[in-house]
Write a protein that holds these residues in place. Structure first.
Motif, PDB file in Angstrom:
ATOM      1  N   LEU A  29       0.896  -1.285  -0.154  1.00 47.83           N
ATOM      2  CA  LEU A  29       0.053  -0.016  -0.031  1.00 47.83           C
ATOM      3  C   LEU A  29       0.808   1.215   0.105  1.00 47.83           C
ATOM      4  N   ALA A  30       1.915   1.182   0.843  1.00 53.45           N
ATOM      5  CA  ALA A  30       2.786   2.458   0.936  1.00 53.45           C
ATOM      6  C   ALA A  30       3.526   2.590  -0.281  1.00 53.45           C
ATOM      7  N   GLN A  31       4.103   1.594  -1.234  1.00 51.46           N
ATOM      8  CA  GLN A  31       4.798   1.445  -2.326  1.00 51.46           C
ATOM      9  C   GLN A  31       4.002   2.280  -3.480  1.00 51.46           C
ATOM     10  N   SER A  32       2.673   1.559  -3.229  1.00 52.76           N
ATOM     11  CA  SER A  32       1.946   1.943  -4.363  1.00 52.76           C
ATOM     12  C   SER A  32       1.425   3.682  -4.409  1.00 52.76           C
ATOM     13  N   GLN A  33       1.207   3.883  -3.190  1.00 48.86           N
ATOM     14  CA  GLN A  33       1.034   5.260  -3.148  1.00 48.86           C
ATOM     15  C   GLN A  33       2.040   6.328  -3.351  1.00 48.86           C
ATOM     16  N   GLU A  34       3.278   5.797  -3.256  1.00 48.13           N
ATOM     17  CA  GLU A  34       4.513   6.410  -3.275  1.00 48.13           C
ATOM     18  C   GLU A  34       5.025   6.579  -4.948  1.00 48.13           C
ATOM     19  N   VAL A  35       4.658   5.443  -5.600  1.00 46.57           N
ATOM     20  CA  VAL A  35       4.648   5.221  -6.946  1.00 46.57           C
ATOM     21  C   VAL A  35       3.745   6.084  -8.002  1.00 46.57           C
ATOM     22  N   VAL A  36       2.403   6.053  -7.371  1.00 47.25           N
ATOM     23  CA  VAL A  36       1.414   6.874  -7.979  1.00 47.25           C
ATOM     24  C   VAL A  36       1.612   8.187  -8.050  1.00 47.25           C
ATOM     25  N   LYS A  37       2.003   8.692  -6.729  1.00 44.30           N
ATOM     26  CA  LYS A  37       2.362  10.285  -6.505  1.00 44.30           C
ATOM     27  C   LYS A  37       3.603  10.689  -7.254  1.00 44.30           C
ATOM     28  N   ALA A  38       4.514   9.779  -7.377  1.00 44.63           N
ATOM     29  CA  ALA A  38       5.883  10.189  -8.465  1.00 44.63           C
ATOM     30  C   ALA A  38       5.490  10.405  -9.911  1.00 44.63           C
ATOM     31  N   CYS A  39       4.629   9.119 -10.295  1.00 38.38           N
ATOM     32  CA  CYS A  39       4.601   9.071 -11.763  1.00 38.38           C
ATOM     33  C   CYS A  39       3.005   9.199 -12.271  1.00 38.38           C
ATOM     34  N   LYS A  40       2.450   9.641 -11.687  1.00 39.86           N
ATOM     35  CA  LYS A  40       1.177  10.079 -12.391  1.00 39.86           C
ATOM     36  C   LYS A  40       1.056  11.259 -13.293  1.00 39.86           C
ATOM     37  N   LYS A  41       2.194  11.894 -13.353  1.00 38.22           N
ATOM     38  CA  LYS A  41       2.478  13.108 -14.298  1.00 38.22           C
ATOM     39  C   LYS A  41       2.800  12.629 -15.727  1.00 38.22           C
ATOM     40  N   ILE A  42       2.984  11.272 -15.677  1.00 43.26           N
ATOM     41  CA  ILE A  42       3.600  10.374 -17.119  1.00 43.26           C
ATOM     42  C   ILE A  42       2.376  10.526 -18.004  1.00 43.26           C
ATOM     43  N   ASP A  43       2.573  10.895 -19.262  1.00 40.77           N
ATOM     44  CA  ASP A  43       1.262  10.725 -20.297  1.00 40.77           C
ATOM     45  C   ASP A  43       0.992   9.436 -20.510  1.00 40.77           C
ATOM     46  N   GLN A  89      11.005   5.537 -13.139  1.00 37.34           N
ATOM     47  CA  GLN A  89      11.503   4.757 -12.136  1.00 37.34           C
ATOM     48  C   GLN A  89      13.066   4.643 -11.650  1.00 37.34           C
ATOM     49  N   ILE A  90      13.525   3.841 -12.896  1.00 40.55           N
ATOM     50  CA  ILE A  90      14.981   3.524 -12.400  1.00 40.55           C
ATOM     51  C   ILE A  90      15.867   4.504 -12.388  1.00 40.55           C
ATOM     52  N   HIS A  91      15.711   5.816 -13.210  1.00 43.84           N
ATOM     53  CA  HIS A  91      16.861   6.635 -13.124  1.00 43.84           C
ATOM     54  C   HIS A  91      16.324   7.962 -12.173  1.00 43.84           C
ATOM     55  N   ILE A  92      15.160   8.131 -12.145  1.00 44.33           N
ATOM     56  CA  ILE A  92      15.039   9.275 -10.936  1.00 44.33           C
ATOM     57  C   ILE A  92      14.635   8.782  -9.701  1.00 44.33           C
ATOM     58  N   LEU A  93      13.691   7.570  -9.514  1.00 40.79           N
ATOM     59  CA  LEU A  93      13.317   7.406  -8.218  1.00 40.79           C
ATOM     60  C   LEU A  93      14.469   6.258  -7.672  1.00 40.79           C
ATOM     61  N   LYS A  94      15.280   5.699  -8.494  1.00 40.13           N
ATOM     62  CA  LYS A  94      16.150   4.756  -8.042  1.00 40.13           C
ATOM     63  C   LYS A  94      15.464   3.476  -7.232  1.00 40.13           C
ATOM     64  N   LYS A  95      14.294   3.025  -7.821  1.00 34.16           N
ATOM     65  CA  LYS A  95      13.361   1.886  -7.479  1.00 34.16           C
ATOM     66  C   LYS A  95      12.598   1.584  -8.265  1.00 34.16           C
ATOM     67  N   VAL A  96      12.401   0.312  -8.642  1.00 34.34           N
ATOM     68  CA  VAL A  96      11.629  -0.243  -9.924  1.00 34.34           C
ATOM     69  C   VAL A  96      10.587  -1.150  -9.741  1.00 34.34           C
ATOM     70  N   HIS A  97       9.438  -1.032 -10.353  1.00 35.09           N
ATOM     71  CA  HIS A  97       8.365  -1.989 -10.130  1.00 35.09           C
ATOM     72  C   HIS A  97       8.946  -3.445 -10.960  1.00 35.09           C
ATOM     73  N   ALA A  98       9.666  -4.266 -10.352  1.00 32.61           N
ATOM     74  CA  ALA A  98      10.165  -5.484 -10.753  1.00 32.61           C
ATOM     75  C   ALA A  98       9.367  -6.705 -11.305  1.00 32.61           C
ATOM     76  N   ASP A  99       8.263  -6.291 -11.451  1.00 37.40           N
ATOM     77  CA  ASP A  99       7.282  -7.473 -11.995  1.00 37.40           C
ATOM     78  C   ASP A  99       6.647  -7.060 -13.129  1.00 37.40           C
ATOM     79  N   PRO A 100       7.282  -7.149 -14.475  1.00 34.51           N
ATOM     80  CA  PRO A 100       6.597  -6.360 -15.499  1.00 34.51           C
ATOM     81  C   PRO A 100       6.210  -7.347 -16.321  1.00 34.51           C
ATOM     82  N   HIS A 101       5.090  -8.293 -15.868  1.00 35.66           N
ATOM     83  CA  HIS A 101       4.324  -9.366 -16.665  1.00 35.66           C
ATOM     84  C   HIS A 101       2.942  -8.437 -17.064  1.00 35.66           C
ATOM     85  N   PRO A 102       2.211  -9.268 -18.129  1.00 37.69           N
ATOM     86  CA  PRO A 102       1.250  -8.469 -18.694  1.00 37.69           C
ATOM     87  C   PRO A 102       0.021  -8.377 -17.948  1.00 37.69           C
ATOM     88  N   GLY A 103      -0.038  -9.180 -16.682  1.00 35.06           N
ATOM     89  CA  GLY A 103      -0.942  -9.483 -15.820  1.00 35.06           C
ATOM     90  C   GLY A 103      -1.222  -8.134 -15.123  1.00 35.06           C
TER      91      GLY A 103
END
Length: 433
Positions: free
Chosen positions: A201-215, A267-281
């Motif tokens: 939950l905490a990670q999700s809210q952090e990612v959403v706040k940081a990345c919601k500006k992406i088109d 995520q990788i270059h700015i946040l230095k943290k990445v969603h490491a489960d990039p499967h289509p689900g």
């Protein structure tokens, strides 16, 4: 689909199930070799299909980390027989869900209430079931919500499960040698993190706040008041899974692909943290042809002392300078001080060949991921390494433990972009700094 009323949670029960699965696989081999005596032209296709079926059937009833291994294996399109890829990919979407009584029991133990006392409406039948949890549709004050419920006993069985499925994990990550424990510890720690829904939950809210500006990228909102360590509640997001998305329009493919690429590079270059489960689900395409990102249980922090040499190896000047290239390989633990000259020469050449191909998308201003030549080159490298008897004789495993999830992130991302047939602008993510 038939529901599950009970998941084995004790070590003995889970071990027994995997032993039974192993016995079935053994019978399949005996049958194959018996038929091979009669028919010398017999291929391994049928054997692979039967083994994949039996292994998947065994893992899906256990759920948890055992099934997560199958899910990860399904992304290894270049290294597994097709029968395994097809069968294990079912672990992303098509898994028997928990029965309604077990769902209600989970709510009671987490909130002291049934879901009917918490939400205005709640569907006890799962909409989607995967390796660690399943999703239900609920309604609160007119808003549709997705409620993810973790399977009972998953967190407590991870360590013992990994020990039981270690042979599969060895195949998945190509781990060998006496010093492989640090890699298994990395996998174990990540899987344990994925069972902590408060952390997710905490990670999700952090990612959403940081990345919601992406088109062209959308996220659900999350609801802490309806979440716990075993249950997480978010907005219900409509759309089709990325693997099921049918598209022939290059403009839409490029739009989605660019959003996906920018999301990961930011995520990788700015946040230095990445969603490491990039499967289509974990991705949907909504009605506006926007990308919807879900499920941030598996987040990998990227230490600076790994990040710097890892991405310096993208630079052709470093790759093609023998002295600098070798120095970076030592920094990343690919080369070691106790290596012989033969080992240093061998692994330097091996990683030069690998990185010369693998880093190509990062070396151009624009890259076309529909380029089959690029993916064929990766597949050929995989085939070459799998048949290299010299590699198996070399001294132990290679590379920092951080390679495991970073490399799988890039492999998964590349395959998603290949499936989309997208052309992307490589450094466009920089505009979101």
């Amino acid at each position: 689909m038939k529901t599950i009323d009970y998941i084995p949670t004790s070590k003995i029960e889970r071990a027994t199930k995997l032993v039974q699965t192993g016995a079935k696989v053994g019978v399949n081999y005996l049958k194959y070799y018996g038929e091979k005596i009669v028919n010398s032209d017999l291929t391994r296709d049928k054997l692979n299909e039967e083994n994949a079926e039996d292994i998947y059937d065994g893992l899906k009833s256990l759920k948890g980390s055992a099934l997560k291994v199958a899910q990860m294996l399904s992304m290894d399109k270049n290294f597994l027989p097709q029968a395994y890829v097809e069968k294990f990919s079912l672990s992303q979407f098509s898994v028997p869900p928990l029965s309604a009584p077990l769902v209600l029991k989970t709510f009671k133990s987490n909130f002291g209430k049934t879901p009917y006392e918490i939400f205005d409406e709640f569907n006890p039948n799962s909409i989607n079931a995967a390796s660690i949890g399943q999703v239900h549709l609920a309604v609160k004050e007119g808003k549709k919500l997705a409620v993810k419920i973790q399977y009972p006993g998953v967190a407590n069985s991870i360590s013992s499960d990994l020990a039981l499925v270690k042979p599969i994990a060895i195949r998945m990550f190509n781990l060998q040698g006496k010093d492989s424990d640090k890699y298994f510890k990395e996998v174990e720690d990540k899987l344990i993190e994925e069972t902590n829904y408060e952390l997710e939950l905490a990670q999700s809210q952090e990612v959403v706040k940081a990345c919601k500006k992406i088109d062209n990228l959308r996220f659900p909102n999350y609801y802490p008041e309806f979440s716990s360590q075993k249950i997480i509640t978010m907005d219900w997001m409509s759309g089709v899974h990325l693997s099921e998305f049918k598209n022939t329009n290059p403009e839409i493919a490029n739009k989605l692909g660019q959003a996906l690429w920018d999301f990961y590079m930011y995520q990788i270059h700015i946040l230095k943290k990445v969603h490491a489960d990039p499967h289509p689900g974990n991705f949907l395409v909504n009605h506006q042809n926007e990308l919807v990102a879900l499920d941030f249980g598996c987040m990998k922090a990227i230490p600076e002392d790994f990040y710097i040499p890892y991405f310096e190896l993208v630079d052709k000047k470093i790759i093609n300078d023998p002295k600098l290239f070798r120095a970076k390989l030592f920094e990343l633990e690919i080369l070691r001080k106790d290596d012989s000259e033969d080992e240093i020469d061998y692994f330097t050449q091996l990683f030069y060949d690998l990185l010369s191909v693998f880093t190509q998308p990062l070396q151009f201003e624009v890259f076309d991921f529909s380029n089959e030549k690029f993916f064929n080159s990766i597949a050929q490298l995989g085939e070459r390494f799998s048949k290299d008897t010299h590699l198996k004789k070399m001294n132990g495993n290679r590379g920092s433990k951080h390679f495991i999830y970073m490399n799988r992130t890039f492999f998964g991302l590349y395959h998603l972009l290949f499936d989309l047939k997208a052309t992307i602008v490589v450094n466009q993510f920089e505009k979101y700094r």
